[in-house]
Structures are given as structure tokens and as C-alpha cells.
Design an enzyme around this catalytic site. Structure first.
Site, PDB file in Angstrom:
ATOM      1  N   HIS A 177      -6.095  33.827  15.819  1.00  0.00           N
ATOM      2  CA  HIS A 177      -5.634  34.196  17.153  1.00  0.00           C
ATOM      3  C   HIS A 177      -5.770  33.028  18.115  1.00  0.00           C
ATOM      4  O   HIS A 177      -6.835  32.823  18.696  1.00  0.00           O
ATOM      5  CB  HIS A 177      -6.488  35.367  17.686  1.00  0.00           C
ATOM      6  CG  HIS A 177      -6.179  36.657  17.047  1.00  0.00           C
ATOM      7  ND1 HIS A 177      -5.230  37.528  17.546  1.00  0.00           N
ATOM      8  CD2 HIS A 177      -6.685  37.239  15.928  1.00  0.00           C
ATOM      9  CE1 HIS A 177      -5.186  38.595  16.779  1.00  0.00           C
ATOM     10  NE2 HIS A 177      -6.045  38.451  15.790  1.00  0.00           N
ATOM     11  N   CYS A 190      -1.356  36.451  13.716  1.00  0.00           N
ATOM     12  CA  CYS A 190      -2.121  37.448  12.976  1.00  0.00           C
ATOM     13  C   CYS A 190      -1.183  38.389  12.224  1.00  0.00           C
ATOM     14  O   CYS A 190      -0.457  37.921  11.351  1.00  0.00           O
ATOM     15  CB  CYS A 190      -3.082  38.178  13.901  1.00  0.00           C
ATOM     16  SG  CYS A 190      -4.355  39.104  13.000  1.00  0.00           S
ATOM     17  N   GLU A 208      -4.680  32.836  21.045  1.00  0.00           N
ATOM     18  CA  GLU A 208      -4.889  33.318  22.414  1.00  0.00           C
ATOM     19  C   GLU A 208      -6.349  33.667  22.676  1.00  0.00           C
ATOM     20  O   GLU A 208      -6.741  33.906  23.821  1.00  0.00           O
ATOM     21  CB  GLU A 208      -3.996  34.534  22.716  1.00  0.00           C
ATOM     22  CG  GLU A 208      -4.443  35.861  22.139  1.00  0.00           C
ATOM     23  CD  GLU A 208      -4.142  36.040  20.668  1.00  0.00           C
ATOM     24  OE1 GLU A 208      -3.797  35.035  20.003  1.00  0.00           O
ATOM     25  OE2 GLU A 208      -4.254  37.174  20.180  1.00  0.00           O
TER      26      GLU A 208
END
Lengths: 204, 253
Positions: A183, A80, A185
Site C-alpha cells: 500500500h 493491493c 498510500e
């Protein structure tokens, strides 16, 4: 050791959690020595470009990071804002980025039916092979939340694009330096596959 | 692939999850950490946690509980409930949430929204409004989990939130909450046309058709639901559920 760079910006624990789920013990660190001793680095980041660069410059990690990426040439993954700062700058602010990849960040424009920020799940169109996406599922989708996108000077640095009104670059790679706008994650099993791929990368 | 986010909204009351009807009669649903695990497996787009007693009790977020919840989540998460300071916002992000939701505080301290957006980015700040319909059919805003009527009008408050830099608006129709009879589409249309940021519809979803209505007629960018995802069947048995991705892809843009 995979080190998640703590420069005061970004969601460190989420990244660490996902890496743990991917089978990798990652260390969160803001210590230049620990960074230089790492095998790989992960550069998180959320928020305003200038805020991120200011925090990075104040962190005392700039030299270590430049050394790691440009001299030691070990793998780095930016996520990001962490990916955007790999470039030269952003229309969002005035500060120069790390300059490791020749790219500028540009603002996404709203269009009828399309709001900014681009917020939600989206697919990635792979433009070239990359180890990050080697085990991506056919129905892979990733979570995006951003108002600016990376614009590479060299097409060869673009590994993936996505679409929000326009087709925009969302994954970059220059040698051992990687970046994703989305993202991983927070992208469930798809992000897990990508994080695992980065963690298991064997540097060439 | 559908770009419309479909978001379970989970209400925290103490250490447990509850579900309300018209913001009243909270019924115990289960353990929040278990819920996150199940939603991970069901691959939900996003999760919203709202602490419905924080503001009424005059306290801030329960960071310990939120830390446990966040550590189990591999999808984006938003938290709202009792947020009144920038420091609380910072802590919520540090725990692993992507967004904070500000409702009651925005009436007295709209600058909190502005400061938070400036530091953390607009995309991480959600302005939430709880809306009740008066007997005359007008919309009035409420804070403090629906207990306090706010005097500012809907349009004016939306303008304030927009000007302060919210990245999204979460609209909750109090009268539809828990009824599963459909969203308040007129309200959604009014909100969507008043702001340029994504609007998340909430309150009244009973099935996927309601989602389609919220997007096509209400112009919502995302659809949220509580009861639909925690109850099953005519007797409202507690069962955490989520539509199949293929169903959502077929129905939603």
C-alpha cells in the site's frame, strides 16, 4: 486528470490524500465517462478476490476499464487487491480477474516463525528498472497486508519482489499497466515517492 | 530492516487523548490530530486508536473525529472502541483506517467478527482482549474498558476469535498498563501458542528491551505501547516520542 476508480472496494480517501500530498488533484469516480476521460487510473482494492471482482463486474465499469487499458492504453496503477485483479485469477476464489497481466494469485504459506497474513513493513528487491521506483530511497520500505501474492507467467512482468518465507512478486508492470501488492498510500515518504512517480509519468 | 512492527496505542476520551494506569485515572495527553502529525514525521510503523469510553457509554465510534484523524495519516491505522455493527466497520474503513479492532462486542456477538472478516478480509479485523490476573494467578478476560468481567476462559475465547477469522490478536495486560515495567511475557506466550495469527503485545512496555523480550520470549509478532511513546523522563512529562529506526533495526528481528 488522475481518476481513482470507485467500484465499491478499497480505501479511496487514503489514496486521494496521499496523491494530494504528492501534489496531484485526483478525482474519485465510478462513472464510466469520467474514467474514459482520465489520463491515468488508480485501481484500489482491499479484501477477498471474488468480492472485488463481483463488485467490479456489478459496477458497470468493466467495459470502460477494458477500453482504457487495452485500447486507449493509458497508465493504470493497481494497489493491493487492485493489483491482484489485474491478473487472471486467485487461489483465494473462483472468479476470473481482468486478465490484463498473465498472472495467478497464490496463497502465502505460514512457516515456523512466520505468520500469515504478511502484515507489516518490508523491502522491495527491484528486478528491473521501473519509473515507479526511479526515486525510491536506498532504505525504502513499504506496508504490506495480504495473504495472497501475484505469480507472473512471464518474468518480464516482474519489477519487484519481497520476502516472507519465500521470495514473492510484489510489483508488476506490463507496459502501461502497473501493480503493487503493498500500500503506497500508507507507506509514508516511500509510498509518497511512488505515488508521485506514477502521477508524474509521461505516457509513451 | 526490522520486520517487527512497533505500534503506538493512543487512547481517545472525548476529543482528546489520555493515558491510564491499569485502565484507571485517565490523564490528558493532548490532541489526537497533532499526535498523528508527529507520528507521521517520526515514521511510525502503525497507529492504533482506542476509544475507551465508547462501550462504557453505550455508543459507537465518533466518526467525525476519526475522519479528521484519518485524513492526517500516511501510515496504517487501526481503530477500536464501541464497534458493534457491520455498518460501523464499513464506515471506519471508508474513513481511511486499515483495520478495526473488536473487543467487547466479540463476547456477545462473535459472529460480528465472522461477518466482518468475510466481507472485508481477515487481515483487517483485529480481535482485542483485555486480560487481568486474578489473585490466584489465573488470567481472566474483561470487556467494556476493563469494567466487566467475562466468564469465558482465555483459551476458549481465543479459539472463538480464531475460528471466526480474526487476522490478528491484540493482547492488553490490564495490570501492566501504564506501569512501564515490562510486558506480561507468560500471558504473551500463552496467547501466541494458542493462535496462528500475528499477536500484538500491549501493556507494560517501558523501553526497547521490553520489546525484545516480547518478541523473543513472548513470541509476539508486533509490540505496542502507550506510556512509552507519550511520556518522557522520571516525572512522566508529556512528550510524544518514538525510537530511532536504526535502534529498532538493531534490536528487533
Amino acid at each position: 486528470m488522475l481518476v481513482i476508480v470507485n467500484y465499491g472496494v478499497g480505501n479511496l480517501s487514503s489514496v486521494q490524500n496521499m496523491l494530494r500530498k504528492a501534489g496531484t488533484q485526483a478525482m474519485i469516480s465510478g462513472d464510466p465517462r469520467e474514467i474514459l476521460a482520465a489520463d491515468k487510473l488508480l485501481l484500489p482494492g482491499v479484501g477477498h478476490f471474488d468480492h472485488g471482482m463481483k463488485m467490479l463486474n456489478q459496477s458497470g465499469l468493466r467495459d470502460a476499464l477494458d477500453r482504457f487499458a487495452l485500447e486507449l492504453r493509458r497508465p493504470v496503477l493497481g494497489i493491493c487487491l487492485g493489483s491482484q485483479i489485474l491478473g487472471c485469477g486467485s487461489e483465494e476464489g473462483n472468479m476470473p480477474g481482468l486478465g490484463w497481466i498473465d498472472m495467478q494469485c497464490r496463497r502465502l504459506s505460514p512457516a515456523p516463525g512466520l505468520r500469515v497474513p504478511h502484515m507489516g513493513w518490508n523491502q522491495v528487491n527491484l528486478k528491473q528498472q521501473s519509473p515507479l521506483f526511479a526515486s525510491a530511497a536506498a532504505d525504502a520500505r513499504y506496508y504490506f497486508v495480504h495473504s495472497y501474492y501475484m505469480d507472473c507467467a512471464d518474468e518480464a512482468d516482474v519489477i519487484g519482489t519481497s520476502c516472507h518465507g519465500i521470495e514473492f512478486t510484489c510489483a508488476v508492470q506490463r507496459g502501461h499497466i502497473f501493480g503493487t501488492q503493498f500500500h503506497p498510500e500508507k507507506s509514508l515518504r516511500h509510498g509518497l515517492a511512488l505515488m508521485r512517480a506514477f502521477a508524474e509519468l509521461v505516457p509513451s | 530492516m526490522s520486520k517487527t512492527r512497533v505500534i503506538p496505542v493512543l487512547l481517545l476520551r472525548g476529543q482528546g487523548l489520555v493515558k491510564t494506569v491499569k485502565f484507571k485515572d485517565p490523564k490528558y495527553i493532548g490532541d489526537p490530530i497533532n499526535a498523528v502529525r508527529i507520528f507521521n514525521e517520526k515514521e511510525v510503523d502503525e497507529l492504533v486508536f482506542l476509544d475507551i469510553t465508547a462501550t462504557p457509554e453505550g455508543r459507537g465510534p465518533d466518526f467525525e473525529l476519526l475522519s479528521d484523524i484519518a485524513s492526517e495519516a500516511f501510515m496504517p491505522m487501526a481503530y477500536g472502541g464501541g464497534i458493534t455493527t457491520l455498518e460501523q466497520v464499513r464506515r471506519i474503513f471508508e474513513l481511511g483506517f486499515e483495520k478495526v479492532i473488536i473487543n467487547s462486542a466479540a463476547y456477545k456477538k462473535p459472529n460480528l467478527v465472522m461477518e466482518a472478516a468475510a466481507v472485508f478480509g481477515s487481515q483487517s479485523i483485529v480481535g482485542s482482549i483485555d486480560v487481568r490476573k486474578t489473585l490466584l494467578g489465573r488470567y481472566e478476560l474483561c470487556s467494556t474498558s476493563g469494567r466487566v468481567k467475562e466468564s469465558v476462559g482465555l483459551a476458549e475465547h481465543l479459539a472463538t476469535l480464531s475460528a471466526r477469522g480474526v487476522g490478528e490478536i491484540l493482547v492488553n495486560a490490564i495490570d501492566r498498563d501504564g506501569t512501564m515495567g515490562g510486558y506480561d511475557l507468560k500471558l504473551l506466550r500463552e496467547v501466541s501458542s494458542a493462535v496462528s495469527v500475528p499477536v500484538i503485545a500491549c501493556g507494560g512496555a517501558g523501553n526497547v528491551d521490553h520489546f525484545m523480550q516480547a518478541v523473543n520470549d513472548g513470541h509476539a509478532s508486533a509490540v505496542a505501547a502507550g506510556s512509552l511513546f507519550v511520556f518522557m523522563g522520571p516525572h512522566r512529562a508529556v512528550l510524544i516520542n518514538y525510537p530511532e529506526r536504526t535502534v529498532l533495526s538493531d534490536c528487533l528481528p
